[in-house]
Design a protein around this motif. Structure first.
Motif, PDB file in Angstrom:
ATOM      1  N   ASP A  17     -10.975   5.836   8.725  1.00 33.89           N
ATOM      2  CA  ASP A  17     -10.711   4.980   9.884  1.00 33.89           C
ATOM      3  C   ASP A  17      -9.682   3.928   9.472  1.00 33.89           C
ATOM      4  OD1 ASP A  17     -11.306   3.754  12.559  1.00 33.89           O
ATOM      5  OD2 ASP A  17     -11.909   2.099  11.256  1.00 33.89           O
ATOM      6  N   PRO A  18      -8.523   3.862  10.140  1.00 30.05           N
ATOM      7  CA  PRO A  18      -7.484   2.908   9.731  1.00 30.05           C
ATOM      8  C   PRO A  18      -7.910   1.454   9.871  1.00 30.05           C
ATOM      9  CG  PRO A  18      -6.910   3.976  11.806  1.00 30.05           C
ATOM     10  CD  PRO A  18      -8.100   4.702  11.273  1.00 30.05           C
ATOM     11  N   GLY A  19      -8.730   1.145  10.876  1.00 30.14           N
ATOM     12  CA  GLY A  19      -9.203  -0.228  11.035  1.00 30.14           C
ATOM     13  C   GLY A  19     -10.116  -0.638   9.898  1.00 30.14           C
ATOM     14  N   ALA A  20     -11.007   0.280   9.483  1.00 35.45           N
ATOM     15  CA  ALA A  20     -11.903  -0.016   8.369  1.00 35.45           C
ATOM     16  C   ALA A  20     -11.106  -0.207   7.079  1.00 35.45           C
ATOM     17  CB  ALA A  20     -12.916   1.120   8.206  1.00 35.45           C
ATOM     18  N   LEU A  21     -10.046   0.599   6.909  1.00 35.15           N
ATOM     19  CA  LEU A  21      -9.202   0.441   5.730  1.00 35.15           C
ATOM     20  C   LEU A  21      -8.552  -0.935   5.724  1.00 35.15           C
ATOM     21  CD1 LEU A  21      -7.787   1.554   3.216  1.00 35.15           C
ATOM     22  CD2 LEU A  21      -6.070   2.571   4.726  1.00 35.15           C
ATOM     23  N   ARG A  22      -8.013  -1.340   6.861  1.00 38.01           N
ATOM     24  CA  ARG A  22      -7.396  -2.666   6.949  1.00 38.01           C
ATOM     25  C   ARG A  22      -8.415  -3.755   6.648  1.00 38.01           C
ATOM     26  NH1 ARG A  22      -6.789  -4.092  12.678  1.00 38.01           N
ATOM     27  NH2 ARG A  22      -8.906  -4.780  12.259  1.00 38.01           N
ATOM     28  N   ASP A  23      -9.637  -3.632   7.187  1.00 37.24           N
ATOM     29  CA  ASP A  23     -10.668  -4.650   6.963  1.00 37.24           C
ATOM     30  C   ASP A  23     -11.081  -4.717   5.501  1.00 37.24           C
ATOM     31  OD1 ASP A  23     -10.581  -5.199   9.649  1.00 37.24           O
ATOM     32  OD2 ASP A  23     -12.341  -3.964  10.148  1.00 37.24           O
ATOM     33  N   LEU A  38      -3.306  -7.821   5.000  1.00 37.68           N
ATOM     34  CA  LEU A  38      -2.473  -6.866   5.725  1.00 37.68           C
ATOM     35  C   LEU A  38      -2.611  -7.101   7.228  1.00 37.68           C
ATOM     36  CD1 LEU A  38      -3.291  -3.658   3.665  1.00 37.68           C
ATOM     37  CD2 LEU A  38      -1.435  -5.288   3.323  1.00 37.68           C
ATOM     38  N   PRO A  39      -1.523  -7.025   7.975  1.00 41.22           N
ATOM     39  CA  PRO A  39      -1.548  -7.332   9.409  1.00 41.22           C
ATOM     40  C   PRO A  39      -2.175  -6.217  10.235  1.00 41.22           C
ATOM     41  CG  PRO A  39       0.627  -6.614   8.749  1.00 41.22           C
ATOM     42  CD  PRO A  39      -0.179  -6.706   7.485  1.00 41.22           C
ATOM     43  N   PRO A  40      -2.630  -6.521  11.457  1.00 36.65           N
ATOM     44  CA  PRO A  40      -3.250  -5.508  12.318  1.00 36.65           C
ATOM     45  C   PRO A  40      -2.324  -4.336  12.616  1.00 36.65           C
ATOM     46  CG  PRO A  40      -3.692  -7.713  13.158  1.00 36.65           C
ATOM     47  CD  PRO A  40      -2.696  -7.866  12.055  1.00 36.65           C
ATOM     48  N   SER A  41      -1.025  -4.578  12.719  1.00 36.09           N
ATOM     49  CA  SER A  41      -0.095  -3.493  13.050  1.00 36.09           C
ATOM     50  C   SER A  41      -0.087  -2.404  11.991  1.00 36.09           C
ATOM     51  CB  SER A  41       1.321  -4.050  13.226  1.00 36.09           C
ATOM     52  OG  SER A  41       1.743  -4.715  12.048  1.00 36.09           O
ATOM     53  N   LEU A  46      -0.940   3.371   9.869  1.00 42.70           N
ATOM     54  CA  LEU A  46      -1.662   4.226   8.925  1.00 42.70           C
ATOM     55  C   LEU A  46      -2.344   5.419   9.597  1.00 42.70           C
ATOM     56  CD1 LEU A  46      -3.308   1.519   6.649  1.00 42.70           C
ATOM     57  CD2 LEU A  46      -1.579   3.167   5.937  1.00 42.70           C
ATOM     58  N   ARG A  47      -2.433   5.416  10.914  1.00 42.46           N
ATOM     59  CA  ARG A  47      -3.185   6.457  11.609  1.00 42.46           C
ATOM     60  C   ARG A  47      -2.743   7.878  11.256  1.00 42.46           C
ATOM     61  NH1 ARG A  47      -3.721   3.627  17.575  1.00 42.46           N
ATOM     62  NH2 ARG A  47      -5.395   2.156  17.014  1.00 42.46           N
ATOM     63  N   PRO A  48      -1.427   8.175  11.210  1.00 39.09           N
ATOM     64  CA  PRO A  48      -1.038   9.550  10.851  1.00 39.09           C
ATOM     65  C   PRO A  48      -1.550   9.976   9.483  1.00 39.09           C
ATOM     66  CG  PRO A  48       0.818   8.353  11.794  1.00 39.09           C
ATOM     67  CD  PRO A  48      -0.256   7.345  11.554  1.00 39.09           C
ATOM     68  N   TYR A  49      -1.567   9.050   8.520  1.00 36.63           N
ATOM     69  CA  TYR A  49      -2.061   9.377   7.184  1.00 36.63           C
ATOM     70  C   TYR A  49      -3.574   9.601   7.200  1.00 36.63           C
ATOM     71  CZ  TYR A  49       2.521   7.767   5.548  1.00 36.63           C
ATOM     72  OH  TYR A  49       3.860   7.617   5.348  1.00 36.63           O
ATOM     73  N   VAL A  50      -4.297   8.787   7.974  1.00 33.01           N
ATOM     74  CA  VAL A  50      -5.746   8.963   8.082  1.00 33.01           C
ATOM     75  C   VAL A  50      -6.059  10.316   8.711  1.00 33.01           C
ATOM     76  CG1 VAL A  50      -7.847   8.080   9.160  1.00 33.01           C
ATOM     77  CG2 VAL A  50      -6.194   6.483   8.184  1.00 33.01           C
ATOM     78  N   ALA A  51      -5.284  10.682   9.746  1.00 28.25           N
ATOM     79  CA  ALA A  51      -5.499  11.961  10.415  1.00 28.25           C
ATOM     80  C   ALA A  51      -5.265  13.144   9.475  1.00 28.25           C
ATOM     81  CB  ALA A  51      -4.587  12.061  11.638  1.00 28.25           C
ATOM     82  N   GLN A  52      -4.332  12.989   8.523  1.00 25.89           N
ATOM     83  CA  GLN A  52      -4.038  14.049   7.558  1.00 25.89           C
ATOM     84  C   GLN A  52      -4.918  13.969   6.314  1.00 25.89           C
ATOM     85  OE1 GLN A  52       0.391  14.723   6.991  1.00 25.89           O
ATOM     86  NE2 GLN A  52       0.518  12.998   8.410  1.00 25.89           N
ATOM     87  N   ARG A  53      -5.824  12.994   6.297  1.00 26.27           N
ATOM     88  CA  ARG A  53      -6.758  12.801   5.177  1.00 26.27           C
ATOM     89  C   ARG A  53      -6.035  12.478   3.867  1.00 26.27           C
ATOM     90  NH1 ARG A  53     -11.931  13.931   6.409  1.00 26.27           N
ATOM     91  NH2 ARG A  53     -12.324  15.084   8.353  1.00 26.27           N
ATOM     92  N   TRP A  54      -4.984  11.706   3.965  1.00 24.72           N
ATOM     93  CA  TRP A  54      -4.320  11.213   2.764  1.00 24.72           C
ATOM     94  C   TRP A  54      -5.193  10.135   2.126  1.00 24.72           C
ATOM     95  CZ3 TRP A  54       1.606  10.742   2.138  1.00 24.72           C
ATOM     96  CH2 TRP A  54       2.214  11.944   2.517  1.00 24.72           C
ATOM     97  N   ILE A  78       0.845  -1.188   0.000  1.00 19.43           N
ATOM     98  CA  ILE A  78       0.000   0.000   0.000  1.00 19.43           C
ATOM     99  C   ILE A  78       0.884   1.243   0.000  1.00 19.43           C
ATOM    100  CG2 ILE A  78      -0.209   0.013   2.527  1.00 19.43           C
ATOM    101  CD1 ILE A  78      -3.069   1.078   2.118  1.00 19.43           C
ATOM    102  N   MET A  79       0.477   2.222  -0.775  1.00 18.80           N
ATOM    103  CA  MET A  79       1.238   3.462  -0.927  1.00 18.80           C
ATOM    104  C   MET A  79       0.350   4.639  -0.529  1.00 18.80           C
ATOM    105  SD  MET A  79       4.141   4.785  -2.171  1.00 18.80           S
ATOM    106  CE  MET A  79       4.854   6.167  -3.082  1.00 18.80           C
ATOM    107  N   PRO A  80       0.646   5.317   0.572  1.00 19.62           N
ATOM    108  CA  PRO A  80      -0.122   6.515   0.934  1.00 19.62           C
ATOM    109  C   PRO A  80       0.273   7.685   0.029  1.00 19.62           C
ATOM    110  CG  PRO A  80       1.053   5.576   2.825  1.00 19.62           C
ATOM    111  CD  PRO A  80       1.642   4.972   1.597  1.00 19.62           C
TER     112      PRO A  80
END
Length: 371
Positions: free
Chosen positions: A166-172, A181-184, A189-197, A84-86
């Protein structure tokens, strides 16, 4: 002298067995694949292995828009992989030109300078049998928190362009669509989600069903709006093996990373204004541009602290590596040392003859005087 034969005790055998087991564990750990690469998170089937031996990318930035062409060289037993590429804004994705990095390598190759040495070496005459004397050193909604901007099949790549709140929803979502993709990764990914990437999720399988992924993969080309050039690296902190990055930056001026972000100091191996041709011209959109080429290593990926932010360097100072080739100094195909030695020999011979002549005359005069 008596010969004493040592016998292994059970305790020594057990100790040897423990040492061998520890060595085996260490070898297995060394063979584990990189869990991530500079391009983003790389994941394979847990029962297989894949190492990213080298990541090479080209970045073009014109002040408003950025393009990244990414190429990975991999090896292992995996038959498919996903990563995955942010990206900071919505991306367009297409296949890149495989000739791009060949052309960039040619543009940034070291300059060759020829140097000479005077005295013959072991490979030169009279030590060698020939007179060559040359030497060289050589979006639609797909569940809460996730939106699908688009999904395309690009050659061997299955590419999904996503948004997520939501990073969890993205992983799911990724997991439910075949991206294991692993849970970790959700935490990373949280910083990217917070910045709306947004995100480009890529899945790859070899053309032949029973083949494994190996060698240099086809490059992917991504472009997106960006008021400042950035190369995503944060996810590489998940890697379990040292990472290596080669980065070519095409811009109006010489560029540099703002910091080392946890790796070795980035090393510039080329900087200069170029007149691009071929695949490089296509990426540069024609015309002259400034090319900066960087190398960087991350011995401890867990120290990676963020993404590479690129900025204009203080000056557009050109730089190019130099490789020296060495050969025996010759004139007209004749080693100069032989001419010098020959000339000295002639001088010495003349001096000796002169001395002998003088001595002979003095002897004759002495004989005449006695008479």
């Amino acid at each position: 002298m008596d010969t004493v034969t040592a016998r292994s005790s059970p305790g020594r055998r057990r100790a040897l067995l423990v040492v061998l087991l520890l060595l085996a564990v260490q070898l297995v750990s060394l063979a584990r694949p990189a869990y991530a690469c500079g391009c983003g998170a790389m994941v394979v089937d847990p029962k297989t292995t894949m190492a990213v031996n080298r990541e090479t990318s080209a970045v073009r930035w014109d002040g408003k828009r950025e393009e990244i062409v990414m190429s990975l060289t991999v090896d292992g037993t995996a038959r498919d992989a996903a990563w995955i590429m942010p990206v900071p804004h919505r991306a367009e994705v297409e296949l890149g030109d495989p000739a791009l990095f060949t052309d960039l390598a040619a543009l940034t190759a070291p300059a060759v300078e020829r140097r000479h040495y005077f005295w013959p070496e072991s490979h030169d005459w009279p030590f060698a049998s020939d007179m060559d004397g040359a030497a060289a050193p050589a979006p639609r909604s797909e569940g809460p928190g996730v939106g699908v901007v688009g999904r395309e099949q690009l050659g061997p790549f299955d590419v999904a362009r996503l948004t997520a709140t939501d990073p969890g929803a993205l992983r799911d979502w990724l997991r439910s669509h075949g991206f294991r993709l692993p849970p970790s990764l959700a935490t990373a990914l949280r910083p990217y989600v917070a910045q709306r990437w947004e995100y480009v999720a890529i899945r790859l399988a070899p053309a032949e069903k029973d083949s494994r992924l190996s060698g240099t993969l086809d490059p992917l080309r991504m472009s997106f709006a960006s008021d400042r050039p950035v190369y995503p690296m944060r996810l590489s902190r998940l890697a379990t093996t040292p990472q290596s990055l080669g980065l070519y930056v095409l811009a109006k001026h010489r560029m540099e990373p703002r910091g080392a972000i946890g790796g070795s100091d980035p090393e510039v191996f080329f900087a200069g204004r170029i007149a691009p041709k071929g695949a490089v011209r296509d990426l540069a959109r024609g015309g002259r541009t400034y090319l900066t080429a960087l190398d960087q290593h991350f011995p401890e990926p867990q120290r990676i602290s963020g993404d590479h932010e690129l900025r204009r360097a203080a000056a557009d100072t050109p730089y190019q590596r130099v490789t020296y080739t060495y050969s025996l100094l010759k004139v007209g195909g004749v080693p100069v040392w032989t001419l010098v030695v020959g000339g000295v020999s002639v001088v010495v011979l003349l001096v000796v003859l002169t001395v002998l002549l003088v001595v002979r005359r003095q002897r004759r005069r002495a004989g005449t005087s006695r008479a």
